[in-house]
Scaffold this motif. Structure first.
Motif, PDB file in Angstrom:
ATOM      1  N   GLY A 196       6.761   9.262  -8.596  1.00 50.40           N
ATOM      2  CA  GLY A 196       6.694   8.916 -10.008  1.00 50.40           C
ATOM      3  C   GLY A 196       7.332   7.580 -10.336  1.00 50.40           C
ATOM      4  O   GLY A 196       7.413   7.202 -11.508  1.00 50.40           O
ATOM      5  N   ILE A 197       7.776   6.836  -9.328  1.00 50.58           N
ATOM      6  CA  ILE A 197       8.426   5.540  -9.549  1.00 50.58           C
ATOM      7  C   ILE A 197       7.385   4.431  -9.393  1.00 50.58           C
ATOM      8  O   ILE A 197       6.725   4.344  -8.353  1.00 50.58           O
ATOM      9  CB  ILE A 197       9.573   5.320  -8.539  1.00 50.58           C
ATOM     10  CG1 ILE A 197      10.593   6.457  -8.641  1.00 50.58           C
ATOM     11  CG2 ILE A 197      10.241   3.966  -8.759  1.00 50.58           C
ATOM     12  CD1 ILE A 197      11.687   6.393  -7.588  1.00 50.58           C
ATOM     13  N   PRO A 198       7.198   3.568 -10.379  1.00 45.99           N
ATOM     14  CA  PRO A 198       6.221   2.472 -10.283  1.00 45.99           C
ATOM     15  C   PRO A 198       6.541   1.561  -9.100  1.00 45.99           C
ATOM     16  O   PRO A 198       7.719   1.367  -8.762  1.00 45.99           O
ATOM     17  CB  PRO A 198       6.382   1.733 -11.613  1.00 45.99           C
ATOM     18  CG  PRO A 198       7.023   2.716 -12.536  1.00 45.99           C
ATOM     19  CD  PRO A 198       7.892   3.581 -11.685  1.00 45.99           C
ATOM     20  N   PRO A 199       5.521   0.986  -8.454  1.00 43.23           N
ATOM     21  CA  PRO A 199       5.753   0.122  -7.287  1.00 43.23           C
ATOM     22  C   PRO A 199       6.750  -1.005  -7.549  1.00 43.23           C
ATOM     23  O   PRO A 199       7.581  -1.303  -6.693  1.00 43.23           O
ATOM     24  CB  PRO A 199       4.357  -0.434  -6.982  1.00 43.23           C
ATOM     25  CG  PRO A 199       3.425   0.629  -7.476  1.00 43.23           C
ATOM     26  CD  PRO A 199       4.083   1.179  -8.709  1.00 43.23           C
TER      27      PRO A 199
ATOM     28  N   ILE B  81      12.997   0.429  -1.295  1.00 40.66           N
ATOM     29  CA  ILE B  81      12.791   1.344  -0.177  1.00 40.66           C
ATOM     30  C   ILE B  81      13.691   0.961   0.990  1.00 40.66           C
ATOM     31  O   ILE B  81      13.675  -0.190   1.448  1.00 40.66           O
ATOM     32  CB  ILE B  81      11.322   1.331   0.290  1.00 40.66           C
ATOM     33  CG1 ILE B  81      10.376   1.565  -0.901  1.00 40.66           C
ATOM     34  CG2 ILE B  81      11.094   2.377   1.367  1.00 40.66           C
ATOM     35  CD1 ILE B  81       8.918   1.427  -0.532  1.00 40.66           C
ATOM     36  N   THR B  82      14.460   1.916   1.481  1.00 40.02           N
ATOM     37  CA  THR B  82      15.285   1.706   2.660  1.00 40.02           C
ATOM     38  C   THR B  82      14.890   2.696   3.739  1.00 40.02           C
ATOM     39  O   THR B  82      14.470   3.824   3.453  1.00 40.02           O
ATOM     40  CB  THR B  82      16.788   1.877   2.349  1.00 40.02           C
ATOM     41  OG1 THR B  82      17.011   3.164   1.755  1.00 40.02           O
ATOM     42  CG2 THR B  82      17.259   0.791   1.395  1.00 40.02           C
ATOM     43  N   LEU B  83      15.018   2.277   4.988  1.00 45.92           N
ATOM     44  CA  LEU B  83      14.716   3.116   6.151  1.00 45.92           C
ATOM     45  C   LEU B  83      16.031   3.567   6.772  1.00 45.92           C
ATOM     46  O   LEU B  83      16.891   2.740   7.089  1.00 45.92           O
ATOM     47  CB  LEU B  83      13.895   2.328   7.166  1.00 45.92           C
ATOM     48  CG  LEU B  83      13.577   3.028   8.491  1.00 45.92           C
ATOM     49  CD1 LEU B  83      12.642   4.213   8.271  1.00 45.92           C
ATOM     50  CD2 LEU B  83      12.965   2.050   9.485  1.00 45.92           C
TER      51      LEU B  83
ATOM     52  N   GLU C 102       0.833  -1.203   0.000  1.00 46.62           N
ATOM     53  CA  GLU C 102       0.000   0.000   0.000  1.00 46.62           C
ATOM     54  C   GLU C 102       0.868   1.252   0.000  1.00 46.62           C
ATOM     55  O   GLU C 102       0.547   2.253  -0.648  1.00 46.62           O
ATOM     56  CB  GLU C 102      -0.927  -0.004   1.215  1.00 46.62           C
ATOM     57  CG  GLU C 102      -1.963  -1.122   1.181  1.00 46.62           C
ATOM     58  CD  GLU C 102      -2.696  -1.271   2.504  1.00 46.62           C
ATOM     59  OE1 GLU C 102      -3.824  -1.797   2.497  1.00 46.62           O
ATOM     60  OE2 GLU C 102      -2.137  -0.882   3.550  1.00 46.62           O
ATOM     61  N   LEU C 103       1.973   1.197   0.735  1.00 50.00           N
ATOM     62  CA  LEU C 103       2.897   2.327   0.780  1.00 50.00           C
ATOM     63  C   LEU C 103       3.460   2.618  -0.605  1.00 50.00           C
ATOM     64  O   LEU C 103       3.549   3.776  -1.029  1.00 50.00           O
ATOM     65  CB  LEU C 103       4.032   2.028   1.751  1.00 50.00           C
ATOM     66  CG  LEU C 103       5.166   3.062   1.814  1.00 50.00           C
ATOM     67  CD1 LEU C 103       4.654   4.372   2.391  1.00 50.00           C
ATOM     68  CD2 LEU C 103       6.337   2.535   2.622  1.00 50.00           C
ATOM     69  N   LYS C 104       3.840   1.576  -1.327  1.00 49.74           N
ATOM     70  CA  LYS C 104       4.410   1.760  -2.664  1.00 49.74           C
ATOM     71  C   LYS C 104       3.407   2.432  -3.602  1.00 49.74           C
ATOM     72  O   LYS C 104       3.785   3.259  -4.439  1.00 49.74           O
ATOM     73  CB  LYS C 104       4.853   0.413  -3.238  1.00 49.74           C
ATOM     74  CG  LYS C 104       6.107  -0.143  -2.592  1.00 49.74           C
ATOM     75  CD  LYS C 104       6.514  -1.476  -3.224  1.00 49.74           C
ATOM     76  CE  LYS C 104       7.820  -1.989  -2.651  1.00 49.74           C
ATOM     77  NZ  LYS C 104       8.217  -3.290  -3.242  1.00 49.74           N
ATOM     78  N   ALA C 105       2.136   2.066  -3.461  1.00 54.54           N
ATOM     79  CA  ALA C 105       1.108   2.687  -4.305  1.00 54.54           C
ATOM     80  C   ALA C 105       1.011   4.183  -4.024  1.00 54.54           C
ATOM     81  O   ALA C 105       0.847   4.991  -4.942  1.00 54.54           O
ATOM     82  CB  ALA C 105      -0.244   2.015  -4.063  1.00 54.54           C
ATOM     83  N   LYS C 106       1.134   4.580  -2.743  1.00 54.25           N
ATOM     84  CA  LYS C 106       1.102   5.998  -2.387  1.00 54.25           C
ATOM     85  C   LYS C 106       2.362   6.702  -2.865  1.00 54.25           C
ATOM     86  O   LYS C 106       2.324   7.840  -3.355  1.00 54.25           O
ATOM     87  CB  LYS C 106       0.956   6.157  -0.876  1.00 54.25           C
ATOM     88  CG  LYS C 106      -0.384   5.713  -0.308  1.00 54.25           C
ATOM     89  CD  LYS C 106      -0.381   5.825   1.212  1.00 54.25           C
ATOM     90  CE  LYS C 106      -1.714   5.384   1.810  1.00 54.25           C
ATOM     91  NZ  LYS C 106      -2.796   6.340   1.538  1.00 54.25           N
ATOM     92  N   LEU C 107       3.505   6.021  -2.723  1.00 52.86           N
ATOM     93  CA  LEU C 107       4.775   6.633  -3.105  1.00 52.86           C
ATOM     94  C   LEU C 107       4.888   6.851  -4.607  1.00 52.86           C
ATOM     95  O   LEU C 107       5.606   7.749  -5.049  1.00 52.86           O
ATOM     96  CB  LEU C 107       5.940   5.763  -2.616  1.00 52.86           C
ATOM     97  CG  LEU C 107       6.137   5.696  -1.099  1.00 52.86           C
ATOM     98  CD1 LEU C 107       7.281   4.758  -0.752  1.00 52.86           C
ATOM     99  CD2 LEU C 107       6.388   7.077  -0.520  1.00 52.86           C
ATOM    100  N   GLU C 108       4.195   6.042  -5.395  1.00 53.88           N
ATOM    101  CA  GLU C 108       4.243   6.240  -6.844  1.00 53.88           C
ATOM    102  C   GLU C 108       3.700   7.615  -7.211  1.00 53.88           C
ATOM    103  O   GLU C 108       4.230   8.296  -8.103  1.00 53.88           O
ATOM    104  CB  GLU C 108       3.441   5.159  -7.566  1.00 53.88           C
ATOM    105  CG  GLU C 108       3.465   5.333  -9.089  1.00 53.88           C
ATOM    106  CD  GLU C 108       2.665   4.268  -9.827  1.00 53.88           C
ATOM    107  OE1 GLU C 108       2.840   4.149 -11.052  1.00 53.88           O
ATOM    108  OE2 GLU C 108       1.865   3.561  -9.174  1.00 53.88           O
ATOM    109  N   LEU C 109       2.657   8.070  -6.507  1.00 49.87           N
ATOM    110  CA  LEU C 109       2.064   9.379  -6.789  1.00 49.87           C
ATOM    111  C   LEU C 109       2.968  10.517  -6.324  1.00 49.87           C
ATOM    112  O   LEU C 109       2.877  11.631  -6.826  1.00 49.87           O
ATOM    113  CB  LEU C 109       0.703   9.491  -6.092  1.00 49.87           C
ATOM    114  CG  LEU C 109      -0.330   8.453  -6.533  1.00 49.87           C
ATOM    115  CD1 LEU C 109      -1.515   8.459  -5.601  1.00 49.87           C
ATOM    116  CD2 LEU C 109      -0.773   8.701  -7.951  1.00 49.87           C
ATOM    117  N   ILE C 110       3.848  10.238  -5.373  1.00 46.12           N
ATOM    118  CA  ILE C 110       4.750  11.260  -4.848  1.00 46.12           C
ATOM    119  C   ILE C 110       6.046  11.310  -5.641  1.00 46.12           C
ATOM    120  O   ILE C 110       6.551  12.383  -5.966  1.00 46.12           O
ATOM    121  CB  ILE C 110       5.056  10.981  -3.366  1.00 46.12           C
ATOM    122  CG1 ILE C 110       3.764  11.011  -2.539  1.00 46.12           C
ATOM    123  CG2 ILE C 110       6.057  11.991  -2.818  1.00 46.12           C
ATOM    124  CD1 ILE C 110       3.928  10.499  -1.125  1.00 46.12           C
TER     125      ILE C 110
END
Length: 254
Positions: free
Chosen positions: A38-41, A46-48, A28-36
């Motif tokens: 521009g990178i497809p899920p 992703i690293t913390l 779900e996070l990746k889907a949100k991050l794509e809109l921020i």
């Protein structure tokens, strides 16, 4: 009550402050991050990290089924998103201006530009509309800015008399109704631009809707990513509790 966490999100083209529910899965996070970002899920790695400069990540968010809470994400940590297949997207190229041909004018050429073109379809000469002009010519003609009469210039405002602290959350007045420009105060004081008069407020927007990266005419006043920075007069800035506006999507919306 939902457990929320506020983190920094960084990618090759973006940098912003975001708030997420710790129950959000990595998918779900990746889907949100794509809109921020521009990178497809499917391309997101992703690293913390504890800080933006950290070279050793605390964790790699590789399991799409796990929730953010399972990775012990805390406030103000960094989620760094890399594009594993940048050749298929525009990642890293949106801010690359090396291939853009610049249009330049000398000061003499710019000063000589005057509005002279009119719309050919105008029904009557009195209805002709000016469609070509220069800002310099407009200011000279209407006596605004540095061409205004000296007695019409406002009294300069001292930074000491402004209640606009650095790093405060703020909202910048927008000409578009219903559209708020939120960000963080990064600079308050006099500048070398703007005729050197009065005080300017430098704001780092939450979104890339600004004008610069915290520098103007080669002079740096604060640090931020390109298009996230802006300088405005103090009267356009309202300081207060203006959290980052999170993009939420219901399950019924696509």
């Amino acid at each position: 009550m939902a457990a929320l966490v506020t983190v920094w999100v960084a990618s090759p083209d973006t940098r912003s402050e975001r708030r997420f529910d710790l129950r959000t899965t990595v998918a779900e996070l990746k889907a949100k991050l794509e809109l921020i970002t521009g990178i497809p899920p499917e391309n997101q790695h992703i690293t913390l990290c504890d800080t933006e400069q950290s070279t050793q990540p605390l964790a790699v968010l590789s399991d799409d089924s796990k929730a953010l809470g399972a990775y012990f994400v805390r406030d103000w940590q960094w989620l760094k998103i890399e594009d594993t297949n940048p050749a298929s997207t525009w990642t890293g190229r949106l801010n690359d201006m090396t291939g853009v041909e610049k249009f330049e004018l000398t000061e003499e050429q710019y000063a000589a530009r005057q509005g002279s073109s009119t719309l050919p379809s105008a029904p009557h000469p009195s209805a002709y509309t000016l469609v070509s002009d220069s800002v310099l010519a407009y200011k000279q003609r209407h006596k605004v800015g540095r061409f205004a009469p000296k007695d019409a210039l406002p009294e300069p405002v001292s930074a000491a008399h402004l209640n606009i602290p650095l790093d405060a959350r703020c909202q910048v007045e927008s000409a578009e109704e219903g559209f708020s420009k939120r960000g963080t105060v990064r600079f308050v004081g006099p500048t070398k631009f703007g005729g050197g008069t009065g005080v300017w407020v430098g704001v780092e927007y939450d979104e890339p809707i600004g004008k610069n990266d915290g520098s103007v005419n080669g002079e740096r006043y604060f640090e931020c990513n390109m298009k996230y920075g802006v300088f405005v007069r103090p009267e356009r800035v309202e300081v207060g509790d203006f959290p980052v506006e999170e993009i939420n999507f219901d399950d019924e919306e696509i």
